[in-house]
Design a protein around this motif. Structure first.
Motif, PDB file in Angstrom:
ATOM      1  N   ALA A 231       0.773  -1.001   0.028  1.00  0.00           N
ATOM      2  CA  ALA A 231      -0.034   0.117   0.010  1.00  0.00           C
ATOM      3  C   ALA A 231       0.914   1.221   0.099  1.00  0.00           C
ATOM      4  CB  ALA A 231      -0.740  -0.020   1.243  1.00  0.00           C
ATOM      5  N   LEU A 232       1.956   1.177   0.693  1.00  0.00           N
ATOM      6  CA  LEU A 232       2.960   2.335   0.545  1.00  0.00           C
ATOM      7  C   LEU A 232       3.430   2.602  -0.721  1.00  0.00           C
ATOM      8  CD1 LEU A 232       4.951   2.045   4.060  1.00  0.00           C
ATOM      9  CD2 LEU A 232       3.167   3.664   3.493  1.00  0.00           C
ATOM     10  N   ALA A 233       3.948   1.544  -1.268  1.00  0.00           N
ATOM     11  CA  ALA A 233       4.586   1.581  -2.404  1.00  0.00           C
ATOM     12  C   ALA A 233       3.372   2.174  -3.457  1.00  0.00           C
ATOM     13  CB  ALA A 233       4.882   0.156  -3.175  1.00  0.00           C
ATOM     14  N   VAL A 234       2.045   1.719  -3.633  1.00  0.00           N
ATOM     15  CA  VAL A 234       1.073   2.268  -4.464  1.00  0.00           C
ATOM     16  C   VAL A 234       0.976   3.735  -4.252  1.00  0.00           C
ATOM     17  CG1 VAL A 234      -1.168   2.313  -4.928  1.00  0.00           C
ATOM     18  CG2 VAL A 234       0.185  -0.031  -4.832  1.00  0.00           C
ATOM     19  N   GLU A 235       0.885   4.061  -2.743  1.00  0.00           N
ATOM     20  CA  GLU A 235       0.734   5.698  -2.618  1.00  0.00           C
ATOM     21  C   GLU A 235       1.982   6.385  -3.218  1.00  0.00           C
ATOM     22  OE1 GLU A 235      -1.061   9.038  -1.312  1.00  0.00           O
ATOM     23  OE2 GLU A 235      -1.852   7.103  -1.536  1.00  0.00           O
ATOM     24  N   THR A 236       3.162   5.813  -2.800  1.00  0.00           N
ATOM     25  CA  THR A 236       4.287   6.533  -3.297  1.00  0.00           C
ATOM     26  C   THR A 236       4.348   6.437  -4.918  1.00  0.00           C
ATOM     27  OG1 THR A 236       5.507   5.647  -1.458  1.00  0.00           O
ATOM     28  CG2 THR A 236       6.858   6.393  -3.344  1.00  0.00           C
ATOM     29  N   ASN A 239       2.094   9.346  -5.799  1.00  0.00           N
ATOM     30  CA  ASN A 239       2.663  10.733  -5.660  1.00  0.00           C
ATOM     31  C   ASN A 239       3.746  11.063  -6.596  1.00  0.00           C
ATOM     32  OD1 ASN A 239       0.788  11.343  -3.438  1.00  0.00           O
ATOM     33  ND2 ASN A 239       2.406  10.332  -1.757  1.00  0.00           N
ATOM     34  N   ALA A 240       4.609  10.042  -6.950  1.00  0.00           N
ATOM     35  CA  ALA A 240       5.590  10.306  -7.710  1.00  0.00           C
ATOM     36  C   ALA A 240       5.163  10.365  -9.093  1.00  0.00           C
ATOM     37  CB  ALA A 240       6.652   9.151  -7.677  1.00  0.00           C
ATOM     38  N   ALA A 241       4.131   9.836  -9.528  1.00  0.00           N
ATOM     39  CA  ALA A 241       3.721  10.052 -10.916  1.00  0.00           C
ATOM     40  C   ALA A 241       3.066  11.518 -11.170  1.00  0.00           C
ATOM     41  CB  ALA A 241       2.504   9.135 -11.262  1.00  0.00           C
ATOM     42  N   ARG A 242       2.411  11.951  -9.854  1.00  0.00           N
ATOM     43  CA  ARG A 242       1.821  13.267  -9.837  1.00  0.00           C
ATOM     44  C   ARG A 242       3.019  14.394  -9.939  1.00  0.00           C
ATOM     45  NH1 ARG A 242      -1.132  15.768  -4.637  1.00  0.00           N
ATOM     46  NH2 ARG A 242       0.850  15.094  -3.963  1.00  0.00           N
ATOM     47  N   SER A 243       4.279  14.161  -9.084  1.00  0.00           N
ATOM     48  CA  SER A 243       5.445  14.990  -9.106  1.00  0.00           C
ATOM     49  C   SER A 243       5.744  14.757 -10.736  1.00  0.00           C
ATOM     50  CB  SER A 243       6.317  14.507  -8.308  1.00  0.00           C
ATOM     51  OG  SER A 243       5.791  14.641  -7.112  1.00  0.00           O
ATOM     52  N   VAL A 244       5.898  13.876 -11.477  1.00  0.00           N
ATOM     53  CA  VAL A 244       6.439  14.007 -12.727  1.00  0.00           C
ATOM     54  C   VAL A 244       5.694  14.845 -13.792  1.00  0.00           C
ATOM     55  CG1 VAL A 244       6.843  12.202 -14.808  1.00  0.00           C
ATOM     56  CG2 VAL A 244       7.592  11.344 -12.549  1.00  0.00           C
ATOM     57  N   THR A 266      13.136   9.053 -11.004  1.00  0.00           N
ATOM     58  CA  THR A 266      13.645   8.023 -10.273  1.00  0.00           C
ATOM     59  C   THR A 266      13.037   7.789  -8.939  1.00  0.00           C
ATOM     60  OG1 THR A 266      15.023  10.082  -8.873  1.00  0.00           O
ATOM     61  CG2 THR A 266      15.927   9.195 -10.931  1.00  0.00           C
ATOM     62  N   ILE A 267      12.098   8.508  -8.527  1.00  0.00           N
ATOM     63  CA  ILE A 267      11.178   8.298  -7.413  1.00  0.00           C
ATOM     64  C   ILE A 267      10.044   7.195  -7.970  1.00  0.00           C
ATOM     65  CG2 ILE A 267       9.384   9.102  -5.771  1.00  0.00           C
ATOM     66  CD1 ILE A 267      12.122   9.613  -4.662  1.00  0.00           C
ATOM     67  N   LEU A 268       9.591   7.784  -9.152  1.00  0.00           N
ATOM     68  CA  LEU A 268       8.424   6.767  -9.655  1.00  0.00           C
ATOM     69  C   LEU A 268       8.995   5.510 -10.250  1.00  0.00           C
ATOM     70  CD1 LEU A 268       5.941   6.524 -10.991  1.00  0.00           C
ATOM     71  CD2 LEU A 268       6.605   7.569 -13.142  1.00  0.00           C
ATOM     72  N   THR A 269      10.443   5.433 -10.672  1.00  0.00           N
ATOM     73  CA  THR A 269      10.655   4.064 -11.166  1.00  0.00           C
ATOM     74  C   THR A 269      11.196   3.168 -10.067  1.00  0.00           C
ATOM     75  OG1 THR A 269      12.751   5.093 -11.412  1.00  0.00           O
ATOM     76  CG2 THR A 269      11.456   4.708 -13.382  1.00  0.00           C
ATOM     77  N   TYR A 478       9.265   7.959   2.429  1.00  0.00           N
ATOM     78  CA  TYR A 478       8.883   6.803   2.195  1.00  0.00           C
ATOM     79  C   TYR A 478       9.581   5.824   3.080  1.00  0.00           C
ATOM     80  CZ  TYR A 478       8.723   2.749  -1.082  1.00  0.00           C
ATOM     81  OH  TYR A 478       8.370   1.611  -1.646  1.00  0.00           O
ATOM     82  N   ALA A 479      10.941   6.359   3.348  1.00  0.00           N
ATOM     83  CA  ALA A 479      11.734   5.509   4.313  1.00  0.00           C
ATOM     84  C   ALA A 479      11.213   5.426   5.605  1.00  0.00           C
ATOM     85  CB  ALA A 479      13.225   5.780   4.340  1.00  0.00           C
ATOM     86  N   ALA A 480      10.789   6.489   6.005  1.00  0.00           N
ATOM     87  CA  ALA A 480      10.281   6.542   7.607  1.00  0.00           C
ATOM     88  C   ALA A 480       9.030   5.481   7.791  1.00  0.00           C
ATOM     89  CB  ALA A 480       9.950   7.818   7.838  1.00  0.00           C
TER      90      ALA A 480
END
Length: 523
Positions: A231-236, A239-244, A266-269, A478-480
C-alpha cells in the motif's frame, strides 16, 4: 561372593517397573552368598512339576536386580530468574499462566488457520508416525522380558528296513526356547531405555506442534506487513507520478530545468520496482502459509495490513522463575534422552555377568495318530544354560565406558538445551522491553516526515524551493513509513516469539510415567 557396583533394595513401584529396586553405586562391598531356594512340595504328576518350574522362573525374573545408576536430574546451568536492567520490563506474574493458543492469537482468521494446520500439517503427521514407531519399539523390547511360547506339530515317515514296512511318528509340542532369566536386569534396562526414548518422541511431537503454531503466526504477520508495504508503494507511485506530471509541465513552460524531471522519474521507477518485488513477496507468503497449513487457504483468512492485526496478539507473561524452561518440550525431550542413556549403562553393566536361559518343551509323541492323545504319549524336557564370555579383549568393559560417555554427552545436550532456551527467552524479553519506545519514536518520525513532505511539495509548487527539497522529503517519508511498518512487524513477531520460547500451551512435566501437561497454577 563379591559384587562391585550393585546394591539390592526393595522393588520400586515407580513407573510400574517390577524389580527395579537394585541400584548401582560407587565402590564395592561384600555380599553374602544367596540362599538356596527352597522348592514347595511337588505336585501330582507332570502338571504339578511344570507349574512349579514356571512359578520358579517367574519368581526369579521378578526378583531380578537392576544395575542402572540412580537417576538424578542435573542442576539447571542458568540463573534462577530472568535478566534485569534497562532493556527489560519488570515481570509482575509470579508463575507462567496456563494458556491456549486462542488466548494469545485472538484474531479469528489466524485461529482458523492454526486449527487447519494442526490437522493437515505434514510435519505433525510425521511426528505422530514417529511416536507410533517408538511405541512399537518399546513394546518389542518389553516383550523380551517374557518367555516366548512356541508350538509345533509334525509327522515323519520312513522305511523300517528289512521289508518290515513303513514307520510313522506323530508329535505335537509346546515349549519355551532359550528364555533369558534377567537376573542382572539387562533386558529390563533395555526396556527402560526404549520407554524413555518413546517419551522423548512424545515430547518432540509437542515441540513440533509449538514450532508450527509459531511459524504459522509469523508467516501470517509477514503477509500483513507486506500488504502494508504494498500500500505504501502504491501511494508513493501515485505521488511520484503526480510529481512527474508537474515537473514535465513546468519544464515545458520553461520554469523548471530538465534535471527536476529526471529526479522525479527516479522516485517513480523506484516505487514501481518496489511494487513488483512486493507482489512477489506476497505470493511467496501465501505459498509459505499453504505449506504450513498443509492445504489451500481461503484468501478471506489473510490480513489486510500490519496495523490491522498488531493489537490482536496478546502478551504471554514470562513469570519470575526461569525453572519454567524445564517444562519446554524440547528440554523435556533432552531429559528423556538422558534417562534413556542412563538406563543403557545398566544394560552394559549387566552384560558383564553370565546370561542364564531356560528351555522347556512339553508335548505328545506317538507312532500312531489314533494314540497320539492317549495318556502314555506325553513327553517333556527341560534344561538350563549359562553363557559367560571368558575373553572378549576388553569389549565388555569398553561397552560400559561407552554407555557412560554417552550419558555424559546426553547431560551436556540437556544442559545446552536449557541454556539455549534461557538465551532465547532473555533475547525476547530484551526486545519486548525496548520495542514500545522504538515504536513511539518511529510513529513520531513518520508523522514529521509526512509534514516535511507536504511543506516541501507546497513550496515547490509555489516556486519558492527547488524540486531537490521535495525529492529529499519524499524519499525520507517513504523510508520512515517503511521503517514504521517493519517496527510494527517486529513488535507483533516478538509476542509470537515469547509464546514459542516460553513453551506456549505445549509445556510438559517430565515424570517417570511419561510427560504430562502441568497443573494450572492456583490464582
Amino acid at each position: 561372593m563379591r559384587v562391585t557396583g550393585l546394591r539390592c533394595l526393595k522393588p520400586s513401584p515407580s513407573r510400574g517397573r517390577v524389580g527395579r529396586g537394585c541400584r548401582a553405586f560407587e565402590g564395592s562391598r561384600e555380599m553374602p552368598n544367596p540362599p538356596t531356594p527352597t522348592l514347595p512340595p511337588p505336585g501330582r504328576g507332570s502338571f504339578g512339576r511344570n507349574r512349579q518350574a514356571l512359578s520358579l522362573t517367574l519368581a526369579l525374573s521378578l526378583a531380578a536386580c537392576s544395575m542402572e545408576p540412580h537417576y538424578i536430574r542435573p542442576e539447571a546451568p542458568i540463573p534462577p530468574s530472568w535478566p534485569v536492567g534497562d532493556a527489560y520490563l519488570r515481570q509482575q506474574e509470579a508463575a507462567l499462566p496456563s494458556v491456549t493458543y486462542q488466548d494469545i492469537f485472538r484474531d479469528p482468521r489466524l485461529q482458523q488457520l492454526i486449527a487447519q494446520a494442526l490437522v493437515n500439517n505434514r510435519d505433525l503427521r510425521l511426528a505422530a508416525a514417529n511416536i507410533e514407531v517408538a511405541r512399537a519399539q518399546y513394546h518389542i523390547q518389553r516383550a523380551a522380558q517374557l518367555p516366548e511360547v512356541n508350538s509345533s506339530a509334525g509327522v515323519s515317515v520312513g522305511d523300517r528296513g528289512g521289508g518290515s514296512g513303513v514307520a510313522a511318528n506323530y508329535s505335537v509340542n509346546v515349549g519355551v526356547n532359550a528364555f533369558e532369566l534377567d537376573l542382572f536386569g539387562r533386558v529390563r534396562s533395555l526396556s527402560h531405555a526404549a520407554l524413555d526414548r518413546y517419551f522423548a518422541t512424545e515430547a518432540a511431537a509437542r515441540a513440533t506442534r509449538l514450532t508450527l503454531v509459531g511459524d504459522l503466526a509469523t508467516a501470517w504477520l509477514d503477509y500483513a506487513a507486506d500488504k502494508s508495504l504494498l500500500a505504501l508503494a502504491v501511494e508513493t507511485e501515485r505521488n511520484a507520478a503526480r510529481s512527474v506530471e508537474l515537473t514535465r509541465a513546468r519544464l515545458q513552460g520553461g520554469i523548471a530545468p530538465r534535471s527536476d524531471l529526471a529526479q522525479a522519474q527516479t522516485i517513480l521507477t523506484g516505487a514501481q520496482s518496489d511494487l513488483a518485488q512486493l507482489r512477489t513477496s506476497l505470493a511467496q507468503d501465501v505459498n509459505a502459509l499453504q505449506l504450513l497449513v498443509g492445504a489451500p487457504i481461503d484468501p478471506a483468512l489473510l490480513p489486510a495490513s500490519i496495523e490491522e492485526v498488531a493489537g490482536r496478539i496478546a502478551e504471554l507473561p514470562a513469570g519470575l522463575d526461569s525453572a519454567i524452561l524445564l517444562r519446554r518440550p524440547d528440554v523435556v525431550q533432552a531429559e528423556y534422552e538422558l534417562r534413556a542413556a542412563n538406563a543403557q549403562i545398566g544394560a552394559a553393566r549387566a552384560a558383564l555377568f553370565p546370561r542364564i536361559s531356560l528351555t522347556a518343551i512339553a508335548g505328545l509323541a506317538s507312532s500312531a495318530l489314533t494314540s497320539l492323545f492317549s495318556g502314555g504319549a506325553f513327553t517333556w524336557t527341560a534344561g538350563a544354560n549359562a553363557n559367560y564370555a571368558i575373553f572378549q579383549g576388553g569389549a565388555g568393559r569398553a561397552g560400559v565406558r561407552q554407555s557412560e560417555a554417552e550419558r555424559q554427552a546426553a547431560v551436556a545436550t540437556y544442559e545446552r538445551a536449557i541454556q539455549v532456551a534461557f538465551r532465547e527467552v532473555a533475547d525476547a524479553l530484551a526486545r519486548r522491553g525496548t520495542i514500545g519506545e522504538q515504536l513511539r519514536a518511529e510513529i513520531a518520525s513518520a508523522a514529521a516526515a509526512q509534514d516535511a513532505y507536504n511543506l516541501a511539495f507546497a513550496r515547490y509548487r509555489g516556486g519558492i524551493d527547488p524540486f531537490l527539497d521535495t525529492l529529499v522529503a519524499q524519499r525520507a517519508l517513504y523510508a520512515a513509513q517503511r521503517s514504521l511498518v517493519g517496527t510494527r512487524l517486529v513488535e507483533a513477531t516478538n509476542l509470537v516469539t515469547l509464546y514459542r520460547v516460553l513453551g506456549g500451551d505445549s509445556l510438559l512435566e517430565p515424570q517417570s510415567g511419561g510427560p504430562v501437561p502441568p497443573a494450572a497454577p492456583s490464582r
